[in-house]
Write an enzyme that holds these catalytic residues in place. Structure first.
Site, short mmCIF file in Angstrom:
data_model
loop_
_atom_site.label_atom_id
_atom_site.label_comp_id
_atom_site.label_asym_id
_atom_site.label_seq_id
_atom_site.Cartn_x
_atom_site.Cartn_y
_atom_site.Cartn_z
N GLU A 84 -46.36 -12.01 14.89
CA GLU A 84 -45.24 -11.47 14.15
C GLU A 84 -44.66 -12.50 13.21
OE1 GLU A 84 -43.88 -8.18 17.43
OE2 GLU A 84 -42.42 -9.69 16.87
N CYS A 97 -39.56 -16.94 9.34
CA CYS A 97 -39.90 -17.50 10.65
C CYS A 97 -41.36 -17.12 10.91
CB CYS A 97 -38.95 -16.84 11.65
SG CYS A 97 -39.18 -17.33 13.33
N CYS A 104 -48.36 -17.66 23.59
CA CYS A 104 -47.97 -19.05 23.82
C CYS A 104 -48.31 -19.40 25.26
CB CYS A 104 -46.47 -19.22 23.61
SG CYS A 104 -45.89 -20.93 23.75
N CYS A 108 -41.98 -20.39 28.82
CA CYS A 108 -40.53 -20.55 29.00
C CYS A 108 -39.99 -19.25 29.58
CB CYS A 108 -39.86 -20.86 27.66
SG CYS A 108 -40.46 -22.40 26.93
N CYS A 111 -38.18 -16.48 27.38
CA CYS A 111 -38.80 -16.11 26.10
C CYS A 111 -39.83 -14.99 26.29
CB CYS A 111 -39.49 -17.35 25.51
SG CYS A 111 -40.38 -17.02 23.98
N CYS A 331 -35.05 -14.49 17.73
CA CYS A 331 -35.78 -15.55 18.44
C CYS A 331 -36.21 -15.10 19.81
CB CYS A 331 -34.89 -16.75 18.69
SG CYS A 331 -34.82 -17.88 17.36
N1 SAH Z 1 -42.35 -23.15 20.81
C1 SAH Z 1 -41.41 -23.63 19.85
C2 SAH Z 1 -41.14 -22.68 18.69
C3 SAH Z 1 -41.04 -21.20 18.98
S1 SAH Z 1 -39.58 -20.61 19.80
C4 SAH Z 1 -40.12 -24.02 20.53
O1 SAH Z 1 -40.01 -23.82 21.73
O2 SAH Z 1 -39.24 -24.59 19.89
C5 SAH Z 1 -38.27 -20.86 18.65
C6 SAH Z 1 -36.92 -21.00 19.32
O3 SAH Z 1 -36.48 -19.75 19.87
C7 SAH Z 1 -36.91 -22.00 20.46
O4 SAH Z 1 -35.75 -22.79 20.40
C8 SAH Z 1 -36.85 -21.07 21.66
O5 SAH Z 1 -36.40 -21.72 22.81
C9 SAH Z 1 -35.92 -19.99 21.17
N2 SAH Z 1 -35.94 -18.77 21.95
C10 SAH Z 1 -36.90 -18.30 22.74
N3 SAH Z 1 -36.53 -17.15 23.32
C11 SAH Z 1 -35.29 -16.88 22.89
C12 SAH Z 1 -34.37 -15.81 23.12
N4 SAH Z 1 -34.67 -14.80 23.89
N5 SAH Z 1 -33.16 -15.87 22.49
C13 SAH Z 1 -32.88 -16.89 21.65
N6 SAH Z 1 -33.70 -17.91 21.39
C14 SAH Z 1 -34.89 -17.91 22.00
#
Ligand code: SAH
Length: 347
Positions: A84, A97, A104, A108, A111, A331
């Site tokens: 996406e 973005c 991935c 996390c 996420c 995000c």
């Molecule tokens: N893997 C990288 C980049 C992709 S995620 C990283 O971790 O930085 C981009 C950002 O979105 C990261 O800061 C991640 O922690 C955040 N993110 C992930 N899930 C989210 C959510 N549900 N709400 C808000 N931010 C989120």
């Protein structure tokens, strides 16, 4: 699409030298989607280019638009992997973005992409094509241009370092898309080898580190990668990066109610970041976007309290307002439903 393969076609055709400039202009300035659109080229050449080096290799599965101007594209690679890309508007600015991987591996827990597991790394062209597609839609629909690029879509950019940097060089090069390096940010979950490598790049791209917790115990629960690279080692990597580049590091901190949003945790974060010296870090506080987990976004009072502690500690902060929530473009909401995960948590 690889401009390189298109240029090879020119060579095979023994085309005059100025054709190469025409191709580059068509791709990055005119944002052509097919060679057929490029009327400056002879028809026979356009047909050959279309056959041997088409401008688009991703297919669009769906696109959505939110009232705030957000556009979300759901795309698929030629071999079926979902990804996406999102464009957001902040006043006159347009931030795109981009995804670095389909899925991935880092898992996390907050996420949505993390729940997919890893599909595969995206190629440099698959990364830059996301930008070219969004640039075209922004131009046609909003008469707008991209002002910023963030590698914050699906994936861990430093698990795909070479392809991400190659795409960014194309996005940055004045001979290609030509966006200033300072307008481009790479966000990492804390993959130290990538932080060290980025410090050695001559390009002035920004580095953002997703921290989300001030101590290893909590961070390990949110981000399993912490077991491999604990916070103290991350902070040392940031210090090396700052010493090499003289650039500040952006810290992303997602505020989760009752999990990481207390005043005490804010003070712990101040203590951690203050070690870098004045101005070493800037903290972007992020509102949590629901993704069907048990986590809940911190409320306004908690956000204010947390921010207040950081300001008292002389740490610069911003609070990222969520965009595109209504279309699940925010995000961490990037996920394709019903796609089987391939590899999980290979940390
Ligand atoms: N893997 C990288 C980049 C992709 S995620 C990283 O971790 O930085 C981009 C950002 O979105 C990261 O800061 C991640 O922690 C955040 N993110 C992930 N899930 C989210 C959510 N549900 N709400 C808000 N931010 C989120």
């Amino acid at each position: 699409m690889t401009l390189q393969t298109a240029i090879e076609v020119l060579k095979k055709e023994r085309a005059p030298a100025y054709r190469e400039r025409q191709l580059t202009h068509a791709v990055y300035a005119e944002l052509a989607e097919s060679w057929d659109e490029v009327s400056a080229l002879p028809k026979a050449l356009r047909e050959r280019l279309e056959r041997e080096s088409p401008l688009r290799t991703l297919t669009e599965q769906a696109s959505q638009r939110a009232e705030d101007g957000t556009i979300k594209l759901q795309l698929r690679t030629h071999d079926g992997y979902p990804l996406e890309a999102v464009a957001m508007s902040h006043g006159p600015r347009r931030t795109v973005c981009l995804s670095s991987q389909s899925g991935c591996a880092l898992a996390c827990t907050f996420c949505a992409t993390g729940r997919m597991g890893l599909g595969r790394n995206l190629t440099p062209d698959e990364i830059s094509e996301q930008l070219l597609r969004l640039a075209r839609l922004l131009r046609d629909e909003q008469d707008a241009k991209i002002s910023n690029v963030v590698m914050m879509g699906m994936g861990e950019p430093f698990h795909n370092y070479d392809n991400v940097l190659s795409a960014i060089r194309t996005i940055n090069s004045p001979d290609a898309y030509g966006l200033g390096a300072r307008q481009i940010a790479i966000s990492t979950a804390g993959w130290i080898p990538g932080i060290d490598k980025l410090g050695d790049e001559p390009m002035q791209v920004k580095l953002a580190l997703s921290l989300h917790a001030p101590d290893d115990e909590l961070r390990s629960k949110l981000m399993p990668v912490t077991k491999r690279y604990p916070i103290s080692e991350l902070m040392q990597a940031c210090r090396r990066y700052r010493e090499k580049t003289r650039r500040r590091v952006f810290i992303e901190y997602l505020l989760l109610s009752g999990v990481n949003d207390s005043s005490q945790q804010a003070r712990q974060l101040v203590a951690l970041l203050a070690k870098g010296g004045p101005g070493a870090y800037h903290v972007n506080l992020i509102a949590y976007n629901p993704t069907g987990t048990e986590y809940v976004a911190a409320d306004d009072a908690a956000v204010r309290r947390f921010r207040g502690e950081l300001e008292k500690g002389a740490i610069g902060t911003s609070y990222r307002v969520s965009r595109g929530r209504g279309i699940e473009a925010a995000c961490g909401q990037l996920v394709m439903k019903g796609i089987p995960a391939r590899k999980r948590a290979a940390v």
